[in-house]
Design a protein around this motif. Structure first.
Motif, PDB file in Angstrom:
ATOM      1  N   PHE A  60      22.387 -55.551  13.229  1.00 60.62           N
ATOM      2  CA  PHE A  60      23.175 -54.542  13.938  1.00 60.62           C
ATOM      3  C   PHE A  60      22.474 -54.241  15.256  1.00 60.62           C
ATOM      4  N   SER A  61      23.267 -54.069  16.321  1.00 59.30           N
ATOM      5  CA  SER A  61      22.707 -53.951  17.665  1.00 59.30           C
ATOM      6  C   SER A  61      23.437 -52.876  18.467  1.00 59.30           C
ATOM      7  N   HIS A  62      23.042 -52.734  19.714  1.00 57.15           N
ATOM      8  CA  HIS A  62      23.682 -51.852  20.685  1.00 57.15           C
ATOM      9  C   HIS A  62      23.814 -50.428  20.141  1.00 57.15           C
ATOM     10  N   THR A  63      24.994 -49.823  20.256  1.00 57.69           N
ATOM     11  CA  THR A  63      25.169 -48.428  19.817  1.00 57.69           C
ATOM     12  C   THR A  63      25.025 -48.287  18.308  1.00 57.69           C
ATOM     13  N   THR A  64      25.381 -49.320  17.563  1.00 56.99           N
ATOM     14  CA  THR A  64      25.242 -49.257  16.108  1.00 56.99           C
ATOM     15  C   THR A  64      23.774 -49.159  15.729  1.00 56.99           C
ATOM     16  N   ALA A  65      22.933 -49.984  16.356  1.00 56.78           N
ATOM     17  CA  ALA A  65      21.493 -49.919  16.088  1.00 56.78           C
ATOM     18  C   ALA A  65      20.935 -48.561  16.495  1.00 56.78           C
ATOM     19  N   ALA A  66      21.363 -48.055  17.646  1.00 57.36           N
ATOM     20  CA  ALA A  66      20.877 -46.755  18.100  1.00 57.36           C
ATOM     21  C   ALA A  66      21.230 -45.659  17.098  1.00 57.36           C
ATOM     22  N   ALA A  67      22.458 -45.691  16.576  1.00 58.54           N
ATOM     23  CA  ALA A  67      22.871 -44.692  15.586  1.00 58.54           C
ATOM     24  C   ALA A  67      22.045 -44.832  14.305  1.00 58.54           C
ATOM     25  N   LEU A  68      21.781 -46.064  13.860  1.00 60.19           N
ATOM     26  CA  LEU A  68      20.986 -46.264  12.647  1.00 60.19           C
ATOM     27  C   LEU A  68      19.534 -45.841  12.848  1.00 60.19           C
ATOM     28  N   HIS A  69      19.032 -45.936  14.081  1.00 63.26           N
ATOM     29  CA  HIS A  69      17.675 -45.471  14.400  1.00 63.26           C
ATOM     30  C   HIS A  69      17.638 -43.963  14.607  1.00 63.26           C
ATOM     31  N   GLY A  70      18.800 -43.309  14.637  1.00 65.78           N
ATOM     32  CA  GLY A  70      18.850 -41.859  14.804  1.00 65.78           C
ATOM     33  C   GLY A  70      18.792 -41.388  16.240  1.00 65.78           C
ATOM     34  N   LEU A  71      19.088 -42.264  17.192  1.00 68.82           N
ATOM     35  CA  LEU A  71      19.088 -41.872  18.598  1.00 68.82           C
ATOM     36  C   LEU A  71      20.349 -41.076  18.915  1.00 68.82           C
ATOM     37  N   PRO A  72      20.258 -40.109  19.833  1.00 71.93           N
ATOM     38  CA  PRO A  72      21.433 -39.289  20.157  1.00 71.93           C
ATOM     39  C   PRO A  72      22.454 -40.085  20.970  1.00 71.93           C
ATOM     40  N   LEU A  73      23.673 -40.109  20.487  1.00 71.64           N
ATOM     41  CA  LEU A  73      24.776 -40.768  21.187  1.00 71.64           C
ATOM     42  C   LEU A  73      25.929 -39.788  21.257  1.00 71.64           C
ATOM     43  N   GLY A  74      26.760 -39.932  22.273  1.00 68.71           N
ATOM     44  CA  GLY A  74      27.953 -39.106  22.354  1.00 68.71           C
ATOM     45  C   GLY A  74      28.906 -39.447  21.216  1.00 68.71           C
TER      46      GLY A  74
END
Length: 195
Positions: free
Chosen positions: A111-125
């Motif tokens: 999983f990459s891009h925004t999906t990876a960021a969400a799984l890592h717990g990074l803040p996304l809109g």
């Protein structure tokens, strides 16, 4: 006035009738319409094995799970992706959709891009976090293709970490991938969350 099928406790009830078929898949015949006592009630669903609860599986793996082909059409199974059935997953969340897609992952996919960021717990809109799943294929594989998935190909090998039991690109790579999808302020906010 005559009795309706719904009023008779010893006769089968007809659920939703749509285009000449009952909700359990029987064609509407005069006997079904009349509530004739010889019309059989639908057979109860077979129990799913315990390991499938809150999980997803490929429809190709029926024998492994001890299921028959007819069990795939049961209303308690969700169809999140082609060739996949899931039970008890929150398909509105990124994690739930990733768990549902996991049976379709090939060796080297992550999983990459925004999906990876969400799984890592990074803040996304909210709009970004609720978007399609992003999956990166390792070389020489081609990008994954599925409804609800944005597939990507990598020209070079990349590292993979495990988050929530799923293969995910590392945080630095995910942050670099976000540069093409987020505005500068959101990208800086993600960078601040990393450090």
């Amino acid at each position: 006035p005559g009795r309706s099928v719904a009023d008779a406790p010893h006769e089968p009830r007809i659920g939703c009738i749509c285009d000449g078929w009952t909700s359990c898949g029987w064609p509407i015949t005069p006997a079904v319409r009349s509530g004739h006592p010889l019309v059989m009630s639908p057979r109860p669903l077979s129990r799913l094995p315990g390991h499938l609860r809150a999980n997803a599986f490929r429809t190709d793996d029926l024998e492994f799970h001890g299921l028959g082909r007819g069990r795939l059409a049961a209303p308690d199974l969700e169809r999140p992706f082609f060739g996949v059935r899931s039970v008890g997953l929150d398909l509105e969340s990124t994690l739930g959709r990733c768990l549902a897609y996991e049976p379709r992952l090939r060796r080297g996919d992550a999983f990459s891009h925004t999906t990876a960021a969400a799984l890592h717990g990074l803040p996304l809109g909210g709009g970004v976090a609720a978007s399609a799943l992003h999956v990166l294929a390792a070389p020489p594989a081609t990008r994954p293709r599925a409804a609800g998935v944005v597939g990507h190909e990598s020209a070079t090998p990349f590292g993979v970490v495990v988050r929530h039991g799923l293969p995910v690109v590392p945080i630095p790579l995910a942050w670099c991938q976000l540069a093409e999808l987020l505005n500068r302020n959101d990208l800086v906010a993600c960078g601040d969350a990393i450090v």
